[in-house]
Motif scaffolding. Sequence first.
Motif, PDB file in Angstrom:
ATOM      1  N   PHE A   1     -26.647 -12.779 -34.468  1.00 43.25           N
ATOM      2  CA  PHE A   1     -25.890 -14.103 -34.035  1.00 43.25           C
ATOM      3  C   PHE A   1     -24.667 -13.712 -33.011  1.00 43.25           C
ATOM      4  O   PHE A   1     -24.331 -14.235 -32.189  1.00 43.25           O
TER       5      PHE A   1
ATOM      6  N   ARG B   1     -25.646 -12.815 -29.770  1.00 44.48           N
ATOM      7  CA  ARG B   1     -25.994 -14.145 -28.959  1.00 44.48           C
ATOM      8  C   ARG B   1     -25.265 -14.902 -28.484  1.00 44.48           C
ATOM      9  O   ARG B   1     -25.026 -15.563 -27.673  1.00 44.48           O
TER      10      ARG B   1
ATOM     11  N   ALA C   1     -26.893 -20.279 -30.672  1.00 45.12           N
ATOM     12  CA  ALA C   1     -26.914 -18.878 -30.924  1.00 45.12           C
ATOM     13  C   ALA C   1     -27.786 -18.845 -32.240  1.00 45.12           C
ATOM     14  O   ALA C   1     -28.001 -17.563 -32.673  1.00 45.12           O
TER      15      ALA C   1
ATOM     16  N   SER D   1     -27.154 -20.671 -35.477  1.00 38.77           N
ATOM     17  CA  SER D   1     -26.254 -21.092 -36.780  1.00 38.77           C
ATOM     18  C   SER D   1     -25.620 -22.305 -36.600  1.00 38.77           C
ATOM     19  O   SER D   1     -24.272 -22.313 -36.103  1.00 38.77           O
TER      20      SER D   1
END
Length: 105
Positions: free
Chosen positions: A4, A7, A30, A32
């Motif tokens: 994460f 990203r 990303a 989440s």
Amino acid sequence: MESFTERALTIIQSIPEGKVMTYGQIARIAGSPRGARQVVRILHSMSKKYQLPWHRVINSKGEIGLKEDDLFHVQKLSLESEGIKFTKDNKVNLDVYLHHPEGQK
């Protein structure tokens, strides 16, 4: 597979001059959708190391999220220097200035 954080860093680095993205938007893209606070932590801890355009990230209301007066003004002046205009109540018009990475809405 990228994390994460990796990203999010890539997304933040890709925000063009004169555009903004929101914490939640970055988190969602990303991977989440509830990771907006993690984006805040990434910006706080990694902006210098990765030379992130931290000033181009604002909250979902179009407001600068920083409460400290000096940092608020640094961010506002940085955005204004890129041509971003603020309303009377210090908001950015997201309909005009929100960056949508390719294929993302």
